[in-house]
Scaffold this active site. Structure first.
Site, PDB file in Angstrom:
ATOM      1  N   LYS A 167      31.515 -28.232  11.968  1.00 22.76           N
ATOM      2  CA  LYS A 167      30.378 -28.139  12.883  1.00 22.76           C
ATOM      3  C   LYS A 167      30.509 -26.803  13.596  1.00 22.76           C
ATOM      4  O   LYS A 167      31.278 -26.662  14.547  1.00 22.76           O
ATOM      5  CB  LYS A 167      30.438 -29.297  13.887  1.00 22.76           C
ATOM      6  CG  LYS A 167      29.093 -29.810  14.373  1.00 22.76           C
ATOM      7  CD  LYS A 167      28.283 -28.813  15.155  1.00 22.76           C
ATOM      8  CE  LYS A 167      28.805 -28.609  16.542  1.00 22.76           C
ATOM      9  NZ  LYS A 167      28.184 -27.451  17.229  1.00 22.76           N
TER      10      LYS A 167
ATOM     11  N   GLU B 208      42.521 -25.448  20.394  1.00 22.05           N
ATOM     12  CA  GLU B 208      42.679 -24.083  20.902  1.00 22.05           C
ATOM     13  C   GLU B 208      41.593 -23.908  21.959  1.00 22.05           C
ATOM     14  O   GLU B 208      40.408 -23.854  21.632  1.00 22.05           O
ATOM     15  CB  GLU B 208      42.550 -23.075  19.760  1.00 22.05           C
ATOM     16  CG  GLU B 208      43.723 -23.207  18.795  1.00 22.05           C
ATOM     17  CD  GLU B 208      43.571 -22.414  17.502  1.00 22.05           C
ATOM     18  OE1 GLU B 208      42.570 -21.693  17.347  1.00 22.05           O
ATOM     19  OE2 GLU B 208      44.455 -22.530  16.653  1.00 22.05           O
TER      20      GLU B 208
ATOM     21  N   CYS C  96      38.995 -15.381  23.495  1.00 26.70           N
ATOM     22  CA  CYS C  96      39.831 -16.328  24.246  1.00 26.70           C
ATOM     23  C   CYS C  96      41.118 -15.677  24.700  1.00 26.70           C
ATOM     24  O   CYS C  96      41.682 -16.048  25.719  1.00 26.70           O
ATOM     25  CB  CYS C  96      40.132 -17.537  23.372  1.00 26.70           C
ATOM     26  SG  CYS C  96      40.858 -17.081  21.795  1.00 26.70           S
TER      27      CYS C  96
END
Ligand code: NAD
Length: 490
Positions: A182, A258, A292
């Site tokens: 997804k 994560e 990130c």
């Protein structure tokens, strides 16, 4: 097909599938707000079909394949991405608005490399073996079999869409699982395109499936709740991880997460200033701060505070905002107007909380054709207390706060004073200090005199609220396989 008619579809059992209910959402270019495509949102019917296809494929030719054959197929997938490099590049840059110069060197090559690296890792992993004594003196042997977990749900974010999705699909498939992916609703295209590559490479239908849609109350949540999903690997926000973990609890499914970060950089007075500035420029502003692993908190030893701040300001002001295809562009827009609202709310909070704005702090003036885009100025603040929301919460924009420090211990304490623990950067020419400080930073990775340097064989993941588990190299096997022990009495 996924791309030809400006429609992005689901990919289920080797075929492109529209929304049965006719649910379609718009995918817009963050550079200027132009409509790129209409995306077919998966409902329960498509999610069920994708999971069923993945489950069936486990026992088909994919399940019979030996590891070398599987690895060879994944090499073909990597080559298939490389063969369609320009198509992937154009799709990724249209969805994200990121500079092509960046995606050309990072996103697309890494998207291909993720398949090769894990194919090679898996081929070369042995199993453990123990021989034991038994009371009757004949003895017994134990050996472990590594088997795939089954159907793995892969839920990926929008910041490095192809790279972060394949970082999970690569090892999942290398280990013999099947996947339902997804992708983020913001960046559906390259994941859909990968379906064609899988078919062209000869990956059996049902091994790789894609469902399009949103998270809560949409395809993402339906996928995580589905009881035929055996494990869930997710990259995204910590709050989304919390919701997914709750869904995974039902049926006791394993998760690999994560998540977010609020990553510190510590710059010591004994650093090589040129290297520290160059690295911090990238770690704060690359991909418009939507990485990130990016730095949002910079701690600088007091004797070099003014010089460092002035040089980072000069760097920020030299960034070239522009369209992805212009070679001079070094800063793109944020992913969406919605995300821009979030980032700008922090720009406002910084002002309200009394920050000194070193540069930026608002929306840049853009030419008329770009005013519909999600542009913000690269921004640097000083003068906020460590308790400020701007210093504590992940902003995910092209900005940082710089704080002076006087002692090593003080810098380490400030760096660690966070709910997150994803990445850190330490800038020093003193090797003893580098080791000493790195060992005390509570994060999954600590870079010294570099940033974003990644060997894909190394463990990757977050401490504290930045994640659960480690992926990378053999560490990925821990999540993507199950160990079965066989005990045989001689
Ligand atoms: P997000 O959590 O909003 O969305 C990520 C994905 O999860 C999307 O596909 C979304 O549709 C889906 N999703 C959201 N809620 C869900 C739910 N309840 N159930 C199922 N699916 C759900 O994250 P984002 O905004 O796309 O990405 C930015 C975030 O990702 C930042 O916090 C960033 O730090 C983090 N991130 C972490 C890493 C890492 O390696 N640790 C890498 C990249 C991004």
């Amino acid at each position: 097909m996924s791309m030809s008619s400006n429609e992005v579809l689901n990919f289920i059992g080797g075929a492109y599938v529209k929304s049965a209910e006719g649910n379609v959402f718009e995918n817009r270019n963050p550079v200027d707000g132009a409509l790129i495509s209409r995306v077919h949102e998966a409902g329960q019917a498509e999610v069920d079909a994708a999971v069923a296809a993945a489950k069936t494929a486990l026992t088909g030719p994919w399940g019979q394949m030996d590891v070398a054959e599987r690895a060879a197929l994944l090499h073909k997938v990597a080559d298939g991405i490389s063969a369609r490099f320009d198509e992937f590049l154009a799709a990724e840059c249209a969805d994200t608005g990121k500079p092509m110069s960046l995606a050309r060197h990072i996103d697309i090559p890494r998207g291909a490399a993720n398949f090769k690296v894990f194919a090679d890792v898996v081929k070369n992993v042995g199993a453990e073996f123990f021989s034991m004594a038994t009371p009757d003196g004949t003895g017994a042997i134990n050996y472990a079999l590594r088997v795939p977990k089954g159907v793995v749900a892969v839920i990926s974010p929008w910041n490095l869409p192809l790279l972060l999705m394949t970082w999970k699909v690569g090892p999942a498939l290398a280990c013999g699982n099947t996947v339902v992916v997804k992708p983020s609703e913001e960046t559906p295209t390259t994941t859909a395109l990968l379906g064609q590559v899988m078919n062209d490479a000869g990956v059996p239908p049902g091994v790789f499936n894609v469902i399009q849609g949103f998270g809560p109350d949409s395809a993402g949540e339906m996928l995580t709740r589905h009881q035929d999903v055996d494990a869930i690997t997710f990259t995204g926000e910590t709050t989304s991880g919390t919701a997914i973990m709750k869904a995974a609890a039902n049926g006791i499914r394993d998760v690999s997460f994560e998540l977010g970060g609020k990553n510190p950089a510590i710059v010591f007075a004994d650093c090589d200033m040129d290297i520290a500035i160059e690295g911090t420029m990238r770690s704060v502003f690359a991909n418009c701060g939507q990485v990130c692993l990016g730095t949002e908190r910079v701690y600088v030893e007091r004797p070099i505070f003014d010089e460092f701040t002035a040089r980072l300001k000069a760097g920020a002001e030299a960034l070239q905002l522009g369209r992805p295809e212009e070679e001079a562009t070094t800063l793109g827009p944020l992913i969406s107007l919605e995300h821009r609202d979030k980032v700008l709310s922090y720009y406002e909070s910084a002002k309200d909380q009394g920050a000194t704005i070193i540069t930026g702090g608002g929306v840049p003036p853009m030419s008329e054709d770009l005013t519909g885009g999600a542009w913000v100025q690269p921004t640097i603040w000083t003068g906020l207390p460590e308790t400020s929301s701007v210093v504590r919460e992940e902003i995910f924009g092209p900005c940082c706060h710089i704080q002076p420090f006087d002692t090593e211990d003080e810098a380490i304490a400030m760096a660690n004073d966070t709910d997150y623990g994803l990445a850190a950067a330490v800038w020093t020419e003193n090797a003893s200090r580098a080791h000493r400080v790195a060992a005390q930073i509570e994060s999954g990775i600590c870079w010294v005199n570099c940033w974003f340097l990644r060997d894909l064989r190394t463990p990757f993941g977050g401490a504290k609220q930045s994640g659960i588990g480690r992926e990378g190299g053999v560490h990925s096997l821990e999540f993507y396989t199950e160990l079965r022990n066989v005990c045989l009495k001689l």
